[in-house]
Write an enzyme that holds these catalytic residues in place. Structure first.
Site, mmCIF file in Angstrom:
data_model
loop_
_atom_site.group_PDB
_atom_site.id
_atom_site.type_symbol
_atom_site.label_atom_id
_atom_site.label_comp_id
_atom_site.label_asym_id
_atom_site.label_seq_id
_atom_site.Cartn_x
_atom_site.Cartn_y
_atom_site.Cartn_z
ATOM 1 N N GLY A 58 0.853 -1.204 0.000
ATOM 2 C CA GLY A 58 0.000 0.000 0.000
ATOM 3 C C GLY A 58 0.882 1.246 0.000
ATOM 4 N N HIS A 59 1.926 1.245 0.842
ATOM 5 C CA HIS A 59 2.880 2.367 0.852
ATOM 6 C C HIS A 59 3.601 2.448 -0.493
ATOM 7 C CE1 HIS A 59 2.773 1.367 5.279
ATOM 8 N NE2 HIS A 59 2.537 2.662 5.315
ATOM 9 N N GLU A 173 -6.434 6.198 1.200
ATOM 10 C CA GLU A 173 -7.838 6.340 1.611
ATOM 11 C C GLU A 173 -8.271 5.311 2.655
ATOM 12 O OE1 GLU A 173 -10.041 6.350 -2.070
ATOM 13 O OE2 GLU A 173 -9.918 8.540 -2.195
ATOM 14 N N ASP A 175 -7.121 5.124 5.582
ATOM 15 C CA ASP A 175 -7.291 5.971 6.770
ATOM 16 C C ASP A 175 -8.183 7.148 6.381
ATOM 17 O OD1 ASP A 175 -5.483 4.678 8.756
ATOM 18 O OD2 ASP A 175 -4.043 5.009 7.155
ATOM 19 N N ARG A 212 -0.619 -4.217 10.083
ATOM 20 C CA ARG A 212 -1.141 -5.097 11.138
ATOM 21 C C ARG A 212 -1.522 -6.487 10.634
ATOM 22 N NH1 ARG A 212 -4.343 -1.471 15.295
ATOM 23 N NH2 ARG A 212 -3.194 0.451 15.025
HETATM 24 O O1 PAF Z 1 -0.813 7.151 8.444
HETATM 25 C C1 PAF Z 1 0.271 7.129 9.081
HETATM 26 O O2 PAF Z 1 1.118 6.257 8.885
HETATM 27 C C2 PAF Z 1 0.535 8.207 10.127
HETATM 28 O O3 PAF Z 1 -0.628 8.577 10.776
HETATM 29 C C3 PAF Z 1 1.246 9.443 9.539
HETATM 30 C C4 PAF Z 1 0.385 10.165 8.526
HETATM 31 C C5 PAF Z 1 2.557 9.018 8.900
HETATM 32 C C6 PAF Z 1 1.571 10.419 10.661
HETATM 33 O O4 PAF Z 1 2.394 9.855 11.620
#
Ligand code: PAF
Length: 304
Positions: A58-59, A173, A175, A212
């Site tokens: 995802g990242h 999205e 989060d 997770r």
């Molecule tokens: O989504 C996250 O990983 C964190 O909330 C963020 C935006 C890096 C802030 O620490």
């Protein structure tokens, strides 16, 4: 203390240099500021992906997009202590900078900002809750169940934006509430950054990717797949049942799946995040559900 840290960083950087020849890891604010100044002087556009590490695909999708849309892509890796309500969670949070750096290099990112907490916060900031007017966005869902969490998120993201001065910043999205709050923060604090909303990345099974997921057993993972299945199925009932009835239907159905226990399901306006009682506004359903001990979140858009 500082000198010891510095030596460790140099050693770490040397180790990493074997595997990642052109990747640069910056630990200090003055160094990242100097790098940013240089980029700006040369007219480079800066894209930014803030993360807490433990990176997954995802990242990677955020980073790949950031690399393709900007001259420079900077990724921050910082496990932000002020957004955790629970010290055990903070301590348990997975940290593996070397693995993350390898993944980022493959995705085309050449600059990581990975400060220590002492570099970011003084002792007052660390112990007092950051205050911010969320205009009600923090009163529901994650904000309700994790009090103070979004104060910490805004505190760190605003600091990072001030430091990195990105042209664009990329957020997932998954989060959903965090993203709405970041849009609000950018407006209120007048940051000159374009926030890019990126779609949820899912496993072929439909399970939303999350750091997770690694903590799920094989059996739990099978049950966790039901989360996205039930959410998708719920779309069929959206106009027939009211948001309240549909919410009840989802919670009941989810709770019949072994291992799953819903913490909340809310159908909210996709911008104001206020709970809806009709389908006349753009609606998104957001869920937090425990799968065994592991708390997972996901969401689904209905009519937006
Ligand atoms: O989504 C996250 O990983 C964190 O909330 C963020 C935006 C890096 C802030 O620490």
């Amino acid at each position: 203390m500082h000198a010891i840290f510095y030596r460790v960083q140099i050693l770490f950087f040397c180790n990493l240099a074997h595997t990642t020849k052109i990747m640069k890891i910056i630990r200090f604010k003055n160094e990242i500021s100097a790098a940013i100044k240089g980029f700006k002087e040369r007219g480079k556009t800066i894209g930014f992906v803030p993360t807490m590490g433990a990176l997954h695909d995802g990242h990677k999708a955020l980073v790949t997009r950031c690399v393709s849309e900007n001259d420079i892509c900077i990724v921050s890796i910082f496990v932000n202590p002020t957004q955790f309500n629970n010290i055990v969670d903070l301590e348990k949070y997975p940290r593996n900078l070397e693995r993350d750096a390898e993944m980022l290099e493959k995705a085309g990112c050449k600059l990581i900002f990975a400060p220590n907490p002492e570099e970011i916060y003084d002792s007052v900031e660390m112990s007092n809750q950051f205050s911010f007017d969320f205009n009600g966005l923090d009163k529901v869902m994650e904000g309700k169940f994790r009090p103070g969490h979004f104060n910490g998120v805004v505190q760190i993201v605003s600091k990072l934006f001030s430091l990195i001065q990105p042209d664009k910043a990329y957020f997932g999205e998954k989060d959903f509430q965090q993203l709405a709050i970041i849009h609000h923060m950018v407006k209120v604090l007048n940051f000159k950054v374009k926030i890019i909303d990126c779609p949820i990345v899912r496993e072929p099974s439909g399970l939303a990717l999350s750091s997770r997921n690694e903590r799920l057993t094989e059996a739990q993972r099978k049950n966790a797949v039901e989360i996205s299945k039930v959410l998708i199925e719920s779309r069929n009932f959206a106009p027939k049942l009211s948001p309240k009835e549909l919410t009840e239907w989802i919670i009941n159905k989810m709770n019949t799946v072994p291992d799953l226990k819903v913490e909340y399901y809310e159908i909210v306006n996709s911008k104001s995040l206020q709970i809806l009682d009709s389908w006349t506004e753009p609606a998104v359903g957001c869920i937090a559900v425990f799968c065994g001990e592991v708390r997972l979140i996901d969401n689904i858009r209905y009519n937006s």
